[in-house]
Design an enzyme around this catalytic site. Structure first.
Site, PDB file in Angstrom:
ATOM      1  N   LEU A   1      -2.195  -7.453  -9.993  1.00 16.68           N
ATOM      2  CA  LEU A   1      -2.701  -6.183 -10.539  1.00 16.68           C
ATOM      3  C   LEU A   1      -2.233  -4.992  -9.702  1.00 16.68           C
ATOM      4  O   LEU A   1      -1.923  -3.927 -10.248  1.00 16.68           O
ATOM      5  CB  LEU A   1      -4.233  -6.213 -10.637  1.00 16.68           C
ATOM      6  CG  LEU A   1      -4.794  -7.271 -11.595  1.00 16.68           C
ATOM      7  CD1 LEU A   1      -6.306  -7.160 -11.685  1.00 16.68           C
ATOM      8  CD2 LEU A   1      -4.165  -7.176 -12.983  1.00 16.68           C
TER       9      LEU A   1
ATOM     10  N   GLY B   1      -0.373 -13.950 -13.544  1.00 19.84           N
ATOM     11  CA  GLY B   1      -1.532 -13.982 -12.642  1.00 19.84           C
ATOM     12  C   GLY B   1      -2.214 -12.637 -12.532  1.00 19.84           C
ATOM     13  O   GLY B   1      -1.597 -11.657 -12.130  1.00 19.84           O
TER      14      GLY B   1
ATOM     15  N   HIS C   1     -23.116  15.782   1.350  1.00 18.04           N
ATOM     16  CA  HIS C   1     -22.868  16.235  -0.018  1.00 18.04           C
ATOM     17  C   HIS C   1     -21.775  17.303  -0.011  1.00 18.04           C
ATOM     18  O   HIS C   1     -21.765  18.166   0.862  1.00 18.04           O
ATOM     19  CB  HIS C   1     -24.151  16.845  -0.598  1.00 18.04           C
ATOM     20  CG  HIS C   1     -23.944  17.408  -1.972  1.00 18.04           C
ATOM     21  ND1 HIS C   1     -23.862  16.597  -3.081  1.00 18.04           N
ATOM     22  CD2 HIS C   1     -23.761  18.683  -2.398  1.00 18.04           C
ATOM     23  CE1 HIS C   1     -23.660  17.366  -4.156  1.00 18.04           C
ATOM     24  NE2 HIS C   1     -23.600  18.627  -3.762  1.00 18.04           N
TER      25      HIS C   1
ATOM     26  N   GLY D   1      -0.913 -16.719  -6.518  1.00 21.93           N
ATOM     27  CA  GLY D   1      -1.652 -17.010  -5.288  1.00 21.93           C
ATOM     28  C   GLY D   1      -0.733 -17.367  -4.144  1.00 21.93           C
ATOM     29  O   GLY D   1       0.498 -17.253  -4.250  1.00 21.93           O
TER      30      GLY D   1
ATOM     31  N   GLY E   1       0.039 -18.632   8.938  1.00 21.04           N
ATOM     32  CA  GLY E   1      -0.158 -17.894   7.697  1.00 21.04           C
ATOM     33  C   GLY E   1       0.082 -18.661   6.417  1.00 21.04           C
ATOM     34  O   GLY E   1      -0.238 -19.854   6.298  1.00 21.04           O
TER      35      GLY E   1
ATOM     36  N   ALA F   1      -6.074 -10.081   5.606  1.00 16.12           N
ATOM     37  CA  ALA F   1      -5.606  -9.721   6.943  1.00 16.12           C
ATOM     38  C   ALA F   1      -6.770  -9.517   7.912  1.00 16.12           C
ATOM     39  O   ALA F   1      -6.716  -9.971   9.061  1.00 16.12           O
ATOM     40  CB  ALA F   1      -4.755  -8.460   6.866  1.00 16.12           C
ATOM     41  N   HIS F   2      -7.839  -8.828   7.450  1.00 16.60           N
ATOM     42  CA  HIS F   2      -8.930  -8.523   8.386  1.00 16.60           C
ATOM     43  C   HIS F   2      -9.727  -9.778   8.748  1.00 16.60           C
ATOM     44  O   HIS F   2     -10.302  -9.864   9.822  1.00 16.60           O
ATOM     45  CB  HIS F   2      -9.842  -7.423   7.840  1.00 16.60           C
ATOM     46  CG  HIS F   2     -10.125  -7.519   6.380  1.00 16.60           C
ATOM     47  ND1 HIS F   2      -9.208  -7.158   5.421  1.00 16.60           N
ATOM     48  CD2 HIS F   2     -11.198  -7.961   5.711  1.00 16.60           C
ATOM     49  CE1 HIS F   2      -9.730  -7.360   4.225  1.00 16.60           C
ATOM     50  NE2 HIS F   2     -10.939  -7.850   4.369  1.00 16.60           N
TER      51      HIS F   2
ATOM     52  N   LYS G   1       0.839  -1.209   0.000  1.00 13.14           N
ATOM     53  CA  LYS G   1       0.000   0.000   0.000  1.00 13.14           C
ATOM     54  C   LYS G   1       0.871   1.256   0.000  1.00 13.14           C
ATOM     55  O   LYS G   1       0.522   2.277  -0.593  1.00 13.14           O
ATOM     56  CB  LYS G   1      -0.949   0.013   1.192  1.00 13.14           C
ATOM     57  CG  LYS G   1      -2.318  -0.524   0.868  1.00 13.14           C
ATOM     58  CD  LYS G   1      -2.417  -2.026   0.753  1.00 13.14           C
ATOM     59  CE  LYS G   1      -2.397  -2.627  -0.595  1.00 13.14           C
ATOM     60  NZ  LYS G   1      -2.514  -4.092  -0.608  1.00 13.14           N
TER      61      LYS G   1
HETATM   62  C1  LIG Z   1       1.872  -8.474  -1.473  1.00 12.08           C
HETATM   63  C2  LIG Z   1       0.709  -8.775  -0.576  1.00 12.08           C
HETATM   64  C3  LIG Z   1      -0.261  -7.816  -0.369  1.00 12.08           C
HETATM   65  C4  LIG Z   1      -1.337  -8.068   0.464  1.00 12.08           C
HETATM   66  N1  LIG Z   1      -2.259  -7.090   0.644  1.00 12.08           N
HETATM   67  C5  LIG Z   1      -3.313  -7.309   1.442  1.00 12.08           C
HETATM   68  C6  LIG Z   1      -4.253  -6.276   1.685  1.00 12.08           C
HETATM   69  O1  LIG Z   1      -4.130  -5.164   1.186  1.00 12.08           O
HETATM   70  N2  LIG Z   1      -5.298  -6.544   2.502  1.00 12.08           N
HETATM   71  C7  LIG Z   1      -5.462  -7.772   3.087  1.00 12.08           C
HETATM   72  O2  LIG Z   1      -6.447  -7.961   3.804  1.00 12.08           O
HETATM   73  N3  LIG Z   1      -4.583  -8.773   2.880  1.00 12.08           N
HETATM   74  C8  LIG Z   1      -3.511  -8.567   2.083  1.00 12.08           C
HETATM   75  N4  LIG Z   1      -2.593  -9.559   1.901  1.00 12.08           N
HETATM   76  C9  LIG Z   1      -2.826 -10.856   2.567  1.00 12.08           C
HETATM   77  C10 LIG Z   1      -2.408 -10.794   4.058  1.00 12.08           C
HETATM   78  O3  LIG Z   1      -1.061 -10.428   4.139  1.00 12.08           O
HETATM   79  C11 LIG Z   1      -2.652 -12.129   4.731  1.00 12.08           C
HETATM   80  O4  LIG Z   1      -3.987 -12.523   4.537  1.00 12.08           O
HETATM   81  C12 LIG Z   1      -2.385 -12.039   6.223  1.00 12.08           C
HETATM   82  O5  LIG Z   1      -1.061 -11.641   6.475  1.00 12.08           O
HETATM   83  C13 LIG Z   1      -2.647 -13.383   6.901  1.00 12.08           C
HETATM   84  O6  LIG Z   1      -2.399 -13.256   8.256  1.00 12.08           O
HETATM   85  P1  LIG Z   1      -1.983 -14.499   9.146  1.00 12.08           P
HETATM   86  O7  LIG Z   1      -1.852 -13.969  10.543  1.00 12.08           O
HETATM   87  O8  LIG Z   1      -2.870 -15.637   8.909  1.00 12.08           O
HETATM   88  O9  LIG Z   1      -0.529 -14.963   8.616  1.00 12.08           O
HETATM   89  P2  LIG Z   1       0.794 -14.199   8.227  1.00 12.08           P
HETATM   90  O10 LIG Z   1       0.633 -12.757   8.153  1.00 12.08           O
HETATM   91  O11 LIG Z   1       1.360 -14.921   7.061  1.00 12.08           O
HETATM   92  O12 LIG Z   1       1.735 -14.460   9.494  1.00 12.08           O
HETATM   93  C14 LIG Z   1       2.198 -15.720   9.835  1.00 12.08           C
HETATM   94  C15 LIG Z   1       3.389 -15.568  10.756  1.00 12.08           C
HETATM   95  O13 LIG Z   1       3.735 -16.834  11.295  1.00 12.08           O
HETATM   96  C16 LIG Z   1       5.147 -16.967  11.340  1.00 12.08           C
HETATM   97  N5  LIG Z   1       5.444 -18.413  11.392  1.00 12.08           N
HETATM   98  C17 LIG Z   1       5.130 -19.354  10.456  1.00 12.08           C
HETATM   99  N6  LIG Z   1       5.489 -20.585  10.900  1.00 12.08           N
HETATM  100  C18 LIG Z   1       6.058 -20.400  12.127  1.00 12.08           C
HETATM  101  C19 LIG Z   1       6.600 -21.288  13.087  1.00 12.08           C
HETATM  102  N7  LIG Z   1       6.608 -22.619  12.912  1.00 12.08           N
HETATM  103  N8  LIG Z   1       7.110 -20.749  14.218  1.00 12.08           N
HETATM  104  C20 LIG Z   1       7.081 -19.415  14.432  1.00 12.08           C
HETATM  105  N9  LIG Z   1       6.563 -18.532  13.560  1.00 12.08           N
HETATM  106  C21 LIG Z   1       6.045 -19.027  12.433  1.00 12.08           C
HETATM  107  C22 LIG Z   1       5.587 -16.281  10.060  1.00 12.08           C
HETATM  108  O14 LIG Z   1       6.947 -15.921  10.121  1.00 12.08           O
HETATM  109  C23 LIG Z   1       4.642 -15.068  10.045  1.00 12.08           C
HETATM  110  O15 LIG Z   1       5.195 -14.000  10.755  1.00 12.08           O
HETATM  111  C24 LIG Z   1      -1.474  -9.331   1.098  1.00 12.08           C
HETATM  112  C25 LIG Z   1      -0.498 -10.311   0.900  1.00 12.08           C
HETATM  113  C26 LIG Z   1       0.589 -10.046   0.091  1.00 12.08           C
HETATM  114  C27 LIG Z   1       1.631 -11.093  -0.096  1.00 12.08           C
END
Ligand SMILES: Cc1cc2nc3c(=O)[nH]c(=O)nc-3n(C[C@H](O)[C@H](O)[C@H](O)COP(=O)(O)OP(=O)(O)OC[C@H]3O[C@@H](n4cnc5c(N)ncnc54)[C@H](O)[C@@H]3O)c2cc1C
Length: 467
Positions: free
Chosen positions: A187, A181, A446, A273, A145, A322-323, A51
Site C-alpha cells: 500500500l 499483496g 490547541h 511479506g 534480518g 525496525a523499532h 519514506k
Molecule cells: C520497503 C520496506 C519498507 C519498510 N518500512 C518500514 C518502516 O517504515 N518502519 C519499520 O519499522 N520497518 C519497516 N520495514 C521493515 C524493516 O526494514 C525491518 O523490520 C528491519 O530492517 C529489520 O531489522 P534487522 O536488523 O532485524 O534486519 P535487517 O535490516 O534486514 O538487516 C540485516 C543485515 O544483516 C546482513 N546480513 C545477513 N546475513 C549476513 C551474514 N551471514 N553475514 C553478514 N551480514 C549478514 C544483511 O546484509 C543486512 O544488512 C520496511 C521494510 C521494507 C522492505
C-alpha cells in the site's frame, strides 16, 4: 585471531543499535556485514528510501491537486523522476554514513563479508575478495534480518516483476502497476506510484486489506484509498504472470473458485511479506534448528539453544519492524552485560506512512473480543478537530479501547494525517499503564491534531466535547 566481547552479525537497526549499546556498556565489539553499506534493509532498501519516496510523491500530489485551492499558484507540476530518485538516494546515503560514523565514534570494528558461525564463539568472515578471517568472541548476536518472500512460480527480475527494492528505483512511472499483496509495503509503494501518475491495482488473497490491523480502521482506510484512485481485487490470487510480451499478462483467480481473468500491467510488484534470512550462517552445523517459519527460536533473554549465541530483529518471531529490532538490540546488549534488558511487546507501535497515515499500538477490537476482554470504545473523527478542519485534512479518526473495568488503555488506532507521530503519545501512555481518564485529563495544545486523541479518551466515558 582478533578477539572481542561481542560479535554482531548484520548491521540493520537490530545489529547496529545492539553494537552501539554494547560498546557504551564497555564491551569490545565487532560487527560483520555482507553488504557494502551498513544499516541493513531499513536504511538501504526499506524504511528510509520508502519514506523519502512517500514524502516527495505526497508533495508532488499536493502541488498538483491541493495547492491551487490554498491559493498557491505553481501551474501543473512536472515530474523529474531521476532527480526524485537521487533525492531518495541522498537520504539513504546520509543515513548509512551516519551508522559508519557511530561505529567509529564507539570504537566498533567493522568486518566486511559474509559471517558464518564456525563454532560457538567463532565467526568466520568471508569477504567478496581476499582470504577469510576468523574472529573470536565471548558472545555472538545474530541480526541477519529478512528477505523478500517469493511468490511461487513467479521470478522477480527487479525490472518488470519487482520486489520493494525494484519498486523504489523504477526508471519510469508505470502506466499500470499491479501490486500483489495489500499489506503495508504494497500500500505504501502503491501510493507512491499512484501519486506519480500510475494506475494502480492491488490484488489481495484475503477479503480485506491490512491483515492484523483493526478491521474498522482497515475498512475506512480501504475506502479512502479507493477514493484516491487505487483499485482493489480482494479475495483474489495471482496465479501466473506471463512476461513474454511488451505488457505483463497477470492471471488472477478468485480465491473461492470461479473464472480466472487476465490484467495487463507494465510492472508487477510482489509484496506478499518478508521471510527471515539465515543463509550462510552455518546454523545447522552448530545444531541450531529453525522453527517452522524459518525463524531462529530464542527464549525471553534472546538466547538461542546454543550457549553464547543470541538472535534479534526480523530473524526471530514478532513484528518485522525496525523499532522492534532496535529495542531488542538494546535489550540483548544489556542482558549480555548482566543488566536487565527488556522489550514490552504489548506496546510496539505500527505505522503505515500513506496519506492519510494509519497508526496503531496495542490490541485491536478483534483481539480483545477473542480474549473475552470487556472494553469501552472512545472514537473521535478528524472532521470535528479544529486543526484538521483548518488544514482541510479531515479523513480518519482516533479510536481508543479501554478496559471496561479499570479504564486502562488497551489499544489506540488512528487513521489520519500525521497519525505516525500521534501514536507516540498513545505508546507512552500505555507504557505508563495510563487509563483513558489520564489522557482525557492531560492538557493538549490547541489547535493540534493530538487533541483528537484527548477527545477520543473523553469519548471512552461518552463526554467528548466537540462532537
Ligand atoms: C520497503 C520496506 C519498507 C519498510 N518500512 C518500514 C518502516 O517504515 N518502519 C519499520 O519499522 N520497518 C519497516 N520495514 C521493515 C524493516 O526494514 C525491518 O523490520 C528491519 O530492517 C529489520 O531489522 P534487522 O536488523 O532485524 O534486519 P535487517 O535490516 O534486514 O538487516 C540485516 C543485515 O544483516 C546482513 N546480513 C545477513 N546475513 C549476513 C551474514 N551471514 N553475514 C553478514 N551480514 C549478514 C544483511 O546484509 C543486512 O544488512 C520496511 C521494510 C521494507 C522492505
Amino acid at each position: 585471531m582478533p578477539s572481542y566481547d561481542l560479535i554482531v552479525i548484520g548491521t540493520g537497526p537490530g545489529g547496529y543499535v545492539c553494537a552501539i549499546r554494547a560498546a557504551q556498556l564497555g564491551m569490545k565489539v565487532a560487527v560483520v556485514e555482507k553488504e557494502k553499506t551498513f544499516g541493513g534493509t531499513c536504511l538501504n532498501i526499506g524504511c528510509i528510501p520508502s519514506k523519502a519516496m512517500l514524502h516527495t510523491s505526497e508533495l508532488f500530489d499536493e502541488a498538483g491537486h491541493a495547492f491551487a485551492k490554498m491559493g498557491i499558484k505553481v501551474g501543473t507540476p512536472a515530474l523529474d523522476l531521476p532527480a526524485m530518485l537521487r533525492f531518495k538516494d541522498e537520504g539513504v546515503e546520509g543515513n548509512v554514513k551516519g551508522v559508519a560514523f557511530l561505529f567509529r565514534k564507539n570504537k566498533i570494528e567493522a568486518h566486511n563479508g559474509v559471517g558464518r558461525i564456525a563454532a560457538p564463539g567463532k565467526v568466520e568472515v568471508t569477504a567478496a575478495r581476499g582470504p577469510s578471517t576468523v574472529l573470536e568472541a565471548k558472545a555472538i548476536v545474530i541480526a541477519t534480518g529478512s528477505d523478500v518472500a517469493q511468490l511461487q512460480g513467479i521470478t522477480i527480475d527487479e525490472k518488470r516483476i519487482v520486489s520493494s527494492t525494484g519498486a523504489l528505483s523504477l526508471e519510469k512511472v508505470p502506466r499500470h502497476l499491479l501490486v500483489v499483496g495489500a499489506g503495508v509495503i504494497g500500500l505504501e509503494l502503491g501510493s507512491v506510484w499512484r501519486r506519480l501518475g500510475a494506475q494502480v491495482t492491488v490484488v489481495e488473497f484475503l477479503d480485506r486489506i491490512l491483515p492484523g490491523i483493526d478491521t474498522e480502521v482497515a475498512r475506512q482506510f480501504h475506502r479512502i484509498l479507493e477514493k484516491q484512485g487505487i483499485g482493489f481485487k480482494l479475495a483474489s490470487k495471482v496465479a501466473a504472470i506471463d512476461s513474454n510480451d511488451l505488457m505483463l499478462k497477470v492471471t488472477i483467480e478468485p480465491v473461492a473458485g470461479g473464472t480466472a481473468f487476465d490484467l495487463d500491467a507494465d510492472v508487477a510488484l510482489v509484496a506478499i511479506g518478508r521471510v527471515p534470512y539465515t543463509e550462510g550462517l552455518g546454523l545447522e552445523a552448530i545444531g541450531l534448528k529453525l522453527d517452522n517459519r524459518g525463524r531462529i527460536p530464542v527464549d525471553g533473554r534472546f538466547a538461542t539453544s546454543v550457549p553464547g549465541i543470541y538472535a534479534i530483529g526480523d530473524v526471530i518471531a514478532g513484528p518485522m519492524l525496525a523499532h522492534k529490532a532496535e529495542d531488542e538490540g538494546i535489550a540483548v546488549a544489556e542482558i549480555i552485560a548482566g543488566k536487565a534488558g527488556h522489550v514490552n511487546y504489548d506496546v510496539i507501535p505500527n505505522v503505515i506512512y500513506t496519506s492519510p497515515e494509519v497508526a496503531s499500538v496495542g490490541k485491536t477490537e478483534e483481539e480483545l473480543r477473542a480474549a473475552d476482554v470487556t472494553y469501552n470504545v472512545g472514537k473521535f473523527p478528524f472532521t470535528a478537530n479544529g486543526r484538521a478542519k483548518a488544514n482541510q485534512q479531515t479523513d480518519g479518526f482516533v479510536k481508543i479501547l479501554a478496559d471496561a473495568r479499570t479504564d486502562r488503555v488497551l489499544g489506540v488506532h488512528i487513521v489520519g494525517s500525521d497519525a505516525g507521530n500521534m501514536i507516540a503519545e498513545a505508546a507512552i501512555a500505555m507504557e505508563f499503564g495510563a487509563a483513558a481518564e489520564d489522557i482525557a485529563r492531560t492538557c493538549h495544545a490547541h489547535p493540534t491534531l493530538p487533541e483528537a486523541v484527548k477527545e477520543a479518551a473523553l469519548a471512552v466515558d461518552k463526554r467528548a466535547i466537540h462532537m
